[in-house]
Design a protein around this motif. Structure first.
Motif, PDB file in Angstrom:
ATOM      1  N   ALA A 355       0.810  -1.215   0.000  1.00 44.17           N
ATOM      2  CA  ALA A 355       0.000   0.000   0.000  1.00 44.17           C
ATOM      3  C   ALA A 355       0.845   1.268   0.000  1.00 44.17           C
ATOM      4  O   ALA A 355       0.396   2.329  -0.455  1.00 44.17           O
ATOM      5  N   GLY A 358       1.417   3.647  -3.322  1.00 42.10           N
ATOM      6  CA  GLY A 358       0.304   4.296  -4.003  1.00 42.10           C
ATOM      7  C   GLY A 358       0.730   5.450  -4.893  1.00 42.10           C
ATOM      8  O   GLY A 358       0.178   5.646  -5.990  1.00 42.10           O
ATOM      9  N   LYS A 381      -1.543  -3.492  -8.705  1.00 35.69           N
ATOM     10  CA  LYS A 381      -2.426  -3.897  -7.626  1.00 35.69           C
ATOM     11  C   LYS A 381      -1.737  -3.624  -6.288  1.00 35.69           C
ATOM     12  O   LYS A 381      -0.628  -4.121  -6.040  1.00 35.69           O
ATOM     13  N   LEU A 382      -2.376  -2.836  -5.454  1.00 33.86           N
ATOM     14  CA  LEU A 382      -1.830  -2.511  -4.135  1.00 33.86           C
ATOM     15  C   LEU A 382      -2.485  -3.393  -3.077  1.00 33.86           C
ATOM     16  O   LEU A 382      -3.706  -3.543  -3.056  1.00 33.86           O
ATOM     17  N   THR A 383      -1.670  -3.994  -2.222  1.00 40.35           N
ATOM     18  CA  THR A 383      -2.206  -4.816  -1.140  1.00 40.35           C
ATOM     19  C   THR A 383      -2.109  -4.038   0.168  1.00 40.35           C
ATOM     20  O   THR A 383      -1.045  -3.552   0.534  1.00 40.35           O
ATOM     21  N   GLN A 384      -3.238  -3.950   0.836  1.00 33.97           N
ATOM     22  CA  GLN A 384      -3.286  -3.205   2.095  1.00 33.97           C
ATOM     23  C   GLN A 384      -2.709  -4.020   3.248  1.00 33.97           C
ATOM     24  O   GLN A 384      -2.387  -5.199   3.118  1.00 33.97           O
ATOM     25  N   ASN A 428      -7.849  -7.111  -2.434  1.00 29.14           N
ATOM     26  CA  ASN A 428      -6.454  -6.748  -2.147  1.00 29.14           C
ATOM     27  C   ASN A 428      -6.278  -5.349  -1.594  1.00 29.14           C
ATOM     28  O   ASN A 428      -5.383  -5.086  -0.788  1.00 29.14           O
ATOM     29  N   ASP A 429      -7.140  -4.397  -2.000  1.00 28.46           N
ATOM     30  CA  ASP A 429      -6.947  -3.013  -1.549  1.00 28.46           C
ATOM     31  C   ASP A 429      -7.744  -2.688  -0.292  1.00 28.46           C
ATOM     32  O   ASP A 429      -7.851  -1.525   0.092  1.00 28.46           O
ATOM     33  N   GLU A 512      -8.927 -10.112 -10.082  1.00 33.48           N
ATOM     34  CA  GLU A 512      -9.442 -10.147  -8.710  1.00 33.48           C
ATOM     35  C   GLU A 512      -9.651 -11.594  -8.239  1.00 33.48           C
ATOM     36  O   GLU A 512     -10.770 -12.124  -8.266  1.00 33.48           O
TER      37      GLU A 512
END
Length: 581
Positions: A355, A358, A381-384, A428-429, A512
């Motif tokens: 994350a 960003g 794709k950003l993963t939190q 993922n976000d 997704e």
């Protein structure tokens, strides 16, 4: 067999027939026409928006289109009823024979059911994890690893030509810090007392590396300045850390196709080639950037730099690629790395980042757009963050890392299957809470247990059926008379199985994989509901004593369910349970 795609083809054929009859004008695009499950299952098996999306371009009233379309669709044998709803939606009820067709399609090709062709051999590079090689992978890396690996498997299942890639960040100053940290452990292995200062890494995981370095070079680095050992120790340490990372990934079931070294970009002309490519397109110039928005840093001063005109490709500001002293910025090797991906012939690039990246998205997309003439797409794709909980409170455990929870800690605690599935129970976000108590529960609240329990229950029925002399081979079940599957719970389960191929296509197009985890949980819910209903209604039990034909029909339904659960879990990298212990 993609039943939704087949029914959509019926809708399109009917719309084309309406054009031929003059009920719709020629030249209409049907791309926006969908066939999908209705929001309310009571309304039917499927619904189409055809009349709604074609009303404006055809200058026709949506209900007029819907009523004519309903008449044409009703004339075919595959739809039991077609109803116009609201302003012009169509609710479709399928002929009962179609559910039997779905089950037979699953049993005819278990491994292939759900596989799609939307990828059409498109070459996709999925880069994920890509952690600095300075220590073991932590929980944040774990989420990115699971997401990226499941995404790659899903795209492969959907027909894409997928390459899994790990970018080794071994070109920056952090690897020098690693080397100094290992040198301290090397001194420690020689019996010296050391202090970890200046940001060096104090984790116990480097003890073995320091000992290994001692075994390799003996005392030849003792009392020497780092100009004598830094480069060698850097390479030695990086190799040791990458071996550790590979082992961690394997513990999670992750295998990479390519490990790409950032260091290989330097001194090989790749960075220069990438920048020259942009320059040839008029996108590199000398300029001075505006000061950062908000409070200006005290040390900020206007300096002429070499800039990439990234605003021409959707970025907010132009980006420096070379400093005024001639050294490359951090962005320059990243441009070169993606330039190399484009040169390798990938049609699509997917980067999985944490994350904290960003602010990196627009500039990297601009670079790929410019480098490929917009021919290669980039999806970032950003993963939190992942928060760990135990006994209702935040949980911290650290055996050897010093300051963080490792991937191996997590896998050792709950296993790779639970780790992977739970990491995919949120998009993922979205932030994710990993509750150790829930992951270990054998309840509906534990999604991985609930799905695996469904598969294990089916395996148990299959074993009992074989002991009772009931043939349960796929070829036998495929030939069974399935007309007796008429209960609402049975048909609901069959309908859920029919959604799987459509789900794969949607999830692959949107990148997704969490959609598969959600679907499997819903599928397991439908199966458990049928199981529980059979406890109250003996005629719904899967084994009907003295009635071989009925038993085989019901077992065909649940065997097909096991196939879809197994295929879905396979994409997620989770083993389907044969029995629960």
């Amino acid at each position: 067999m993609n039943l939704f795609a087949e029914i959509r083809s019926l809708v399109i054929d009917s719309l084309q027939q309406m054009q031929a009859q003059g009920d719709l004008p020629d030249g209409l695009s049907f791309d926006a026409v969908t066939v999908e499950p209705p929001r309310d299952a009571a309304h039917g098996d499927m619904a189409t928006n055809a009349a709604m999306v074609l009303a404006k371009p055809s200058s026709c009233k949506p209900r007029d289109i819907a009523q004519r379309l309903a008449t044409l669709l009703s004339a075919g044998p595959r739809l039991a009823s077609v109803e116009v709803a609201g302003p012009g939606f169509l609710n479709l009820r399928l002929a009962s024979t179609l559910w039997a067709d779905v089950l037979r399609a699953i049993l005819a090709d278990p491994a292939g059911y759900g596989r799609a062709t939307v990828g059409a051999g498109i070459k996709v590079n999925v880069e994920y994890v890509s952690a600095n090689p300075t220590g073991p992978l932590h929980v944040g890396h774990t989420r990115g690893a699971v997401f990226g690996d499941a995404l790659a498997s899903m795209l492969d299942f959907a027909g894409y030509d997928v390459t899994r890639e790990y970018y080794i960040n071994d070109g920056g100053a952090q690897v020098d810090v690693l080397a100094r940290s290992v040198y301290l452990r090397y001194l420690e292995a020689h019996g010296q007392e050391v202090a970890f200062e200046d940001g060096t890494y104090p984790g116990d995981y480097l003890i073995a590396v320091g000992q290994a370095l001692k075994e390799k070079v003996g005392d030849s680095y003792l009392g020497k300045g780092e100009q004598f050992w830094l480069e060698d120790v850097r390479e030695f340490s990086t190799l040791a850390m990458m071996e550790l990372i590979r082992e961690d990934l394997l513990a999670l079931g992750v295998k990479m196709d390519v490990f790409y070294s950032e260091k290989s970009l330097y001194g090989t002309g790749l960075i220069e080639a990438a920048i020259e490519d942009l320059k040839s397109k008029g996108l590199i110039y000398q300029g001075v950037l505006e000061p950062p928005k908000g409070k200006k840093p005290e040390d900020w001063e206007p300096r002429e730099q070499t800039l990439f005109r990234s605003t021409d490709h959707g970025d907010d500001v132009d980006r420096p690629v070379q400093k005024s002293d001639g050294s490359w910025t951090y962005f320059a090797p990243d441009i070169a790395y993606h330039y190399d991906k484009v040169q390798r012939g990938f049609d699509q690039l997917i980067d999985v980042f944490g994350a904290d990246h960003g602010g990196y998205v627009k500039r990297m997309k601009a670079a790929v757009s410019a480098l490929s003439y917009d021919k290669t797409s980039l999806d970032i794709k950003l993963t939190q963050l992942v928060k760990l909980f135990k006994n209702g409170a935040p949980f911290k455990m650290s055996k050897r890392a010093g300051t963080f929870v490792t991937l191996r800690d997590l896998v050792d605690q709950v296993g790779a299957d639970a780790t992977r599935f739970v990491m995919l129970t949120r998009k993922n976000d979205a932030p994710l809470d990993f509750d150790f108590d829930k992951v270990m529960e054998q309840t509906k609240e534990n999604p991985v247990f609930y799905v695996q329990y469904a598969h294990a229950r089916i395996c148990s029925v299959m074993r009992k059926a074989q002991l009772a002399g009931v043939a349960v081979e796929d070829a036998v079940l495929q030939a069974a008379d399935l007309a007796g599957l008429t209960d609402a719970a049975e048909l609901t389960l069959a309908a859920k199985l029919a959604e799987f191929p459509r789900l794969i296509e949607i999830a692959a197009r949107s990148n997704e994989p969490h959609r598969i985890a959600f679907y499997l949980y819903d599928l397991a819910s439908e199966f458990h509901a049928l199981w529980n209903k059979g406890n109250e209604q003996p005629e719904l039990r899967f084994l009907q004593e003295g009635n071989l034909a009925t038993s085989q029909a019901k077992i065909a339904l649940i065997r097909a369910t096991a196939v879809v659960i197994s295929n879905g879990l396979g994409i997620l990298g989770v083993q389907p349970a044969q029995e629960m212990r």
